[in-house]
Design a protein around this motif. Structure first.
Motif, PDB file in Angstrom:
ATOM      1  N   LEU B  66       0.860  -1.180   0.000  1.00 39.25           N
ATOM      2  CA  LEU B  66       0.000   0.000   0.000  1.00 39.25           C
ATOM      3  C   LEU B  66       0.897   1.231   0.000  1.00 39.25           C
ATOM      4  CD1 LEU B  66      -2.989  -0.817   2.359  1.00 39.25           C
ATOM      5  CD2 LEU B  66      -2.884  -0.844  -0.123  1.00 39.25           C
ATOM      6  N   PHE B  99      -7.863  -2.272   8.835  1.00 40.03           N
ATOM      7  CA  PHE B  99      -7.507  -0.856   8.941  1.00 40.03           C
ATOM      8  C   PHE B  99      -8.080  -0.228  10.208  1.00 40.03           C
ATOM      9  CE2 PHE B  99      -7.654  -2.040   4.519  1.00 40.03           C
ATOM     10  CZ  PHE B  99      -6.523  -1.461   3.967  1.00 40.03           C
ATOM     11  N   ASN B 103     -12.837   0.615   6.775  1.00 42.36           N
ATOM     12  CA  ASN B 103     -12.884   0.652   5.312  1.00 42.36           C
ATOM     13  C   ASN B 103     -13.741  -0.440   4.708  1.00 42.36           C
ATOM     14  OD1 ASN B 103     -11.139   2.720   5.675  1.00 42.36           O
ATOM     15  ND2 ASN B 103      -9.347   1.699   4.827  1.00 42.36           N
ATOM     16  N   LEU B 104     -14.887  -0.709   5.328  1.00 41.98           N
ATOM     17  CA  LEU B 104     -15.834  -1.620   4.689  1.00 41.98           C
ATOM     18  C   LEU B 104     -16.428  -0.901   3.478  1.00 41.98           C
ATOM     19  CD1 LEU B 104     -17.636  -3.108   7.789  1.00 41.98           C
ATOM     20  CD2 LEU B 104     -15.895  -4.170   6.365  1.00 41.98           C
ATOM     21  N   PHE B 105     -16.970  -1.681   2.533  1.00 42.35           N
ATOM     22  CA  PHE B 105     -17.576  -1.091   1.342  1.00 42.35           C
ATOM     23  C   PHE B 105     -19.029  -0.753   1.659  1.00 42.35           C
ATOM     24  CE2 PHE B 105     -14.438  -4.237  -0.476  1.00 42.35           C
ATOM     25  CZ  PHE B 105     -13.430  -3.299  -0.558  1.00 42.35           C
ATOM     26  N   PRO B 106     -19.371   0.538   1.766  1.00 40.48           N
ATOM     27  CA  PRO B 106     -20.686   0.908   2.300  1.00 40.48           C
ATOM     28  C   PRO B 106     -21.853   0.549   1.386  1.00 40.48           C
ATOM     29  CG  PRO B 106     -19.515   2.852   1.516  1.00 40.48           C
ATOM     30  CD  PRO B 106     -18.548   1.708   1.439  1.00 40.48           C
ATOM     31  N   HIS B 107     -21.581   0.337   0.084  1.00 39.43           N
ATOM     32  CA  HIS B 107     -22.681   0.043  -0.836  1.00 39.43           C
ATOM     33  C   HIS B 107     -22.968  -1.447  -0.925  1.00 39.43           C
ATOM     34  CE1 HIS B 107     -19.031  -0.574  -3.015  1.00 39.43           C
ATOM     35  NE2 HIS B 107     -19.659  -1.021  -4.075  1.00 39.43           N
ATOM     36  N   LEU B 108     -22.205  -2.266  -0.192  1.00 40.81           N
ATOM     37  CA  LEU B 108     -22.421  -3.711  -0.216  1.00 40.81           C
ATOM     38  C   LEU B 108     -22.841  -4.178   1.176  1.00 40.81           C
ATOM     39  CD1 LEU B 108     -19.224  -4.809  -2.192  1.00 40.81           C
ATOM     40  CD2 LEU B 108     -21.512  -4.377  -3.092  1.00 40.81           C
ATOM     41  N   LEU B 116     -16.902 -10.687  -1.917  1.00 41.06           N
ATOM     42  CA  LEU B 116     -16.442 -10.010  -3.132  1.00 41.06           C
ATOM     43  C   LEU B 116     -15.081 -10.513  -3.609  1.00 41.06           C
ATOM     44  CD1 LEU B 116     -17.214  -7.155  -4.816  1.00 41.06           C
ATOM     45  CD2 LEU B 116     -15.047  -6.576  -3.778  1.00 41.06           C
ATOM     46  N   TYR B 149     -26.249  -3.456   6.010  1.00 40.13           N
ATOM     47  CA  TYR B 149     -25.188  -2.665   5.405  1.00 40.13           C
ATOM     48  C   TYR B 149     -24.252  -2.159   6.508  1.00 40.13           C
ATOM     49  CZ  TYR B 149     -27.514  -2.865   0.946  1.00 40.13           C
ATOM     50  OH  TYR B 149     -28.056  -3.314  -0.222  1.00 40.13           O
ATOM     51  N   GLY B 151     -23.132   0.633   7.319  1.00 41.64           N
ATOM     52  CA  GLY B 151     -23.570   1.841   8.000  1.00 41.64           C
ATOM     53  C   GLY B 151     -24.547   1.592   9.139  1.00 41.64           C
ATOM     54  N   GLN B 152     -25.142   0.400   9.160  1.00 40.34           N
ATOM     55  CA  GLN B 152     -26.113   0.105  10.208  1.00 40.34           C
ATOM     56  C   GLN B 152     -25.470  -0.564  11.421  1.00 40.34           C
ATOM     57  OE1 GLN B 152     -28.265  -1.990   7.051  1.00 40.34           O
ATOM     58  NE2 GLN B 152     -30.124  -0.992   7.756  1.00 40.34           N
ATOM     59  N   ARG B 165     -13.822 -10.257   6.648  1.00 42.38           N
ATOM     60  CA  ARG B 165     -13.615 -10.039   5.218  1.00 42.38           C
ATOM     61  C   ARG B 165     -12.198 -10.446   4.808  1.00 42.38           C
ATOM     62  NH1 ARG B 165     -13.985  -3.988   2.802  1.00 42.38           N
ATOM     63  NH2 ARG B 165     -12.172  -3.688   4.135  1.00 42.38           N
ATOM     64  N   SER B 166     -11.210 -10.080   5.641  1.00 37.19           N
ATOM     65  CA  SER B 166      -9.837 -10.478   5.341  1.00 37.19           C
ATOM     66  C   SER B 166      -9.664 -11.986   5.433  1.00 37.19           C
ATOM     67  CB  SER B 166      -8.873  -9.814   6.317  1.00 37.19           C
ATOM     68  OG  SER B 166      -8.730  -8.469   5.990  1.00 37.19           O
TER      69      SER B 166
END
Lengths: 368, 258
Positions: B66, B99, B103-108, B116, B149, B151-152, B165-166
């Motif tokens: 990174l 992180f 840094n989760l993907f908010p739209h998924l 993913l 999601y 955000g919730q 996720r990792s």
């Protein structure tokens, strides 16, 4: 804490009566100070004096769709809808052969059906692209003819609403993916790609659309070898695509810049490739953010198609103007422009409404 | 910390998975990493600590590229990190990263966040990826939120999803970049518990953290960095009781006595 006293919460109370209800609304929004009260009264008086005469002209004293020009000229206090009744097919379809005008009508219907279906997110799948392709082929056959026993029609005879829709829908549909590539290119790490995209965007954005259309219709043929000629409609279409792509690219770039760095890092950290990262993670979020400026561009380009009149193509505005040049109906421009204004407004307002709905839906799915 | 964690401390395999040799990095004129030499063995649990700005985050972010280092070599899982994009992607598959800000993907949805990469990078069938995702979500005790999601969810829940996720990529190494620093105090424990569980299962971990309790209970080795250098590295016992350098002593006195 010394004593373990159970705390009883205070009960909920209703808000004071003078802060809710219609009276409070009026006071807060229309009469909250002496100058706002004066403004409110003035505006109401203005509306009161303007709206009744307009409705009078529009409806009460108007001549119906079957009225004749002499009748209208005798009593000019009302609108003459006979003009629209007489010229409707010319305004909508231009010089397309009279007996074949079901073909542009079908074209309009196909486009509207495709657009409405595309509004439903359940159809946002790769196979729907094939539906669009099939629709466009059908439209092409209908408009050009020459197949399945349809009489061929030169595209110089196309006009009116189908021309407006073809120019804007195909223009925006091609410009959109191009704009995404330009926006990504502008933020690329590769210097050559970046310079190319920035140059393109800045060059095209810095030129008026009219001059681009002129260049496409007048200058381009000078550079082509003898004997090679590109269709006038196609040249206008390409000019539109180039222009729309540059504008939309900037709207999309705004969305891209709003995505936090952490999203890129998380996608990188999982081993996603550049395109996977962009398609799956970055663009869905960036485009959702870019909806308001994108729709702004869509709406302004839909209306800007009317500029093709200067290179001799007759879109909706062009056919309305041409209809007015009929000596029998000369002078009924208010009716003509009001009528096509309403058509433009219906399309633009639908786009605006749909974009608001889409924004709400996309926000609902990932509200914070 | 749990008794089990103490007992589970095992001797690492002796097989090297990460080797950094004389790694140097500059941000413009600023020398962030100075001759960093580091060797990590499979199964080793390492805690990296140090004052802010000491380069500890930068160091672990170099391990999956990174951040780019400018001098020296970094070899991860037998692959040297260079400008070769294919190699970088290969390394990133094997190195999970958690992180500070999740840094989760908010739209998924939570489940989509987890499936993913397995679907697109590991080319796993969707059903298999989902089954594995549910297994890891259960493990971080958040399976019932799979269809929400990000955000919730609360911060602690989001961080546990990020860990799941990792893990769904079955990484050989996990990097944690201050995973509890952005959390409300009452949520730190739920995340640390998950990390302790991982450590007990023998995951190779590098963790930048200020949670010294975590370091004491699960780390095989503590690395202290200051001003871009690795100043000291030792077992937690001798690191905390008998620090060798003056700088380490100063740092420990500041973070432990408050």
């Amino acid at each position: 804490m010394t004593d373990n006293v159970q705390h009883v919460g205070l009960p909920d109370e209703r808000p004071p009566a003078n802060t809710v209800g219609p009276i409070a609304w009026l006071r807060n929004n229309l009469f909250n100070s002496w100058y706002n009260a004066i403004l409110t009264v003035l505006v109401l008086a203005l509306l009161g004096s303007a709206i009744p005469p307009f409705l009078d002209w529009l409806l009460v004293k108007a001549h119906g769709f079957d009225s004749t020009s002499p009748a209208c000229r005798q009593d000019t206090s009302g609108a003459c809808w006979g003009f629209i009744g007489e010229k409707l097919r010319f305004i909508l379809f231009g010089q397309f052969p009279w007996n074949e005008q079901w073909r542009p009508l079908a074209t309009i219907a196909i486009f509207i059906a495709l657009l409405l279906a595309s509004c439903d997110r359940r159809f946002w799948k790769p196979w729907f692209g094939l539906v669009w392709a099939a629709g466009l082929v059908t439209v092409g056959c209908l408009m050009w003819g020459g197949v399945l026993g349809l009489t061929p029609v030169e595209n110089t005879l196309w006009g009116g609403l189908p021309l407006t829709i073809i120019l804007s829908v195909i223009g925006l549909a091609v410009a959109f993916p191009a704009a995404i590539l330009l926006a990504l290119g502008r933020r690329s790490n590769m210097p050559a790609v970046k310079v190319l995209c920035v140059t393109y965007i800045e060059l095209i954005r810095g030129v008026p659309l009219i001059s681009l259309l002129f260049m496409a219709s007048v200058m381009l043929p000078l550079f082509l070898p003898n004997g090679v000629s590109i269709d006038k409609l196609l040249r206008a279409q390409i000019a539109f695509i180039m222009f729309a792509a540059a504008y939309m690219a900037e709207a999309i770039r705004g969305g891209l810049q709003a995505i936090p760095k952490g999203q890129y890092e998380a996608a990188d950290g999982l081993g996603l490739s550049y395109w996977q990262k962009m398609i799956k993670i970055i663009l869905p979020q960036a485009l959702a953010i870019a909806i308001p400026p994108l729709v702004n561009t869509f709406i302004s380009f839909f209306k800007d198609t009317s500029l093709v009149i200067i290179i001799g193509l007759y879109d909706l505005l062009g056919t309305a103007k041409a209809a007015l040049s009929d000596p029998l109906w000369r002078g009924f421009y208010r009716e003509a422009y009001l009528f096509i204004g309403v058509i433009y407004w219906i399309f633009c307002f639908s786009m605006s409404k749909y974009s608001q709905k889409l924004e709400r839906d996309l926000n609902r799915s990932h509200r914070r | 910390m749990s008794q089990a964690a103490q007992q589970a401390r095992h001797i690492p395999s002796g097989e090297e998975i990460i080797r950094c040799t004389d790694v140097n990095k500059w941000y413009g004129e600023f020398h962030v990493l100075k001759n960093v030499n580091l060797s990590v063995q499979k199964g080793e649990r390492i805690v990296v600590c140090g004052p802010s700005g000491s380069g500890k985050s930068t160091m672990i972010r170099c391990l999956n590229r990174l951040e780019e280092h400018q001098r020296g070599t970094i070899v991860v899982d037998g692959i040297e990190l260079t400008n070769n994009l294919k190699n970088i992607e290969l390394v990133r598959r094997e190195v999970g990263m958690v992180f500070q800000h999740f840094n989760l993907f908010p739209h998924l949805t939570v489940l989509e966040n987890c499936t993913l990469a397995p679907i697109w990078v590991r080319k796993k069938p969707k059903a298999e990826a989902e089954e594995m995702a549910m297994r890891y979500l259960k493990r971080v005790r958040i399976a019932e939120q799979a269809h929400k999601y990000p955000g919730q969810l609360s911060g602690g829940q989001q961080q546990r999803v990020a860990i799941a996720r990792s893990l769904c990529m079955s990484p050989k190494v996990m990097l944690f970049d201050e995973p509890t620093s952005a959390l409300d105090p009452e949520m730190v424990k739920e995340v640390l518990d998950v990390m302790i569980g991982l450590a007990e299962d023998g995951m190779t971990m590098l963790c930048v953290t200020h949670e010294m309790g975590f370091a004491k209970s699960v780390a095989d080795r503590v690395i202290f960095m200051d001003r871009g250098e690795i100043v000291e590295q030792d077992t937690p016992d001798s690191f905390f009781t008998n620090p060798k350098s003056e700088r380490t002593r100063l740092f420990l006195s500041q973070i432990l006595n408050h």
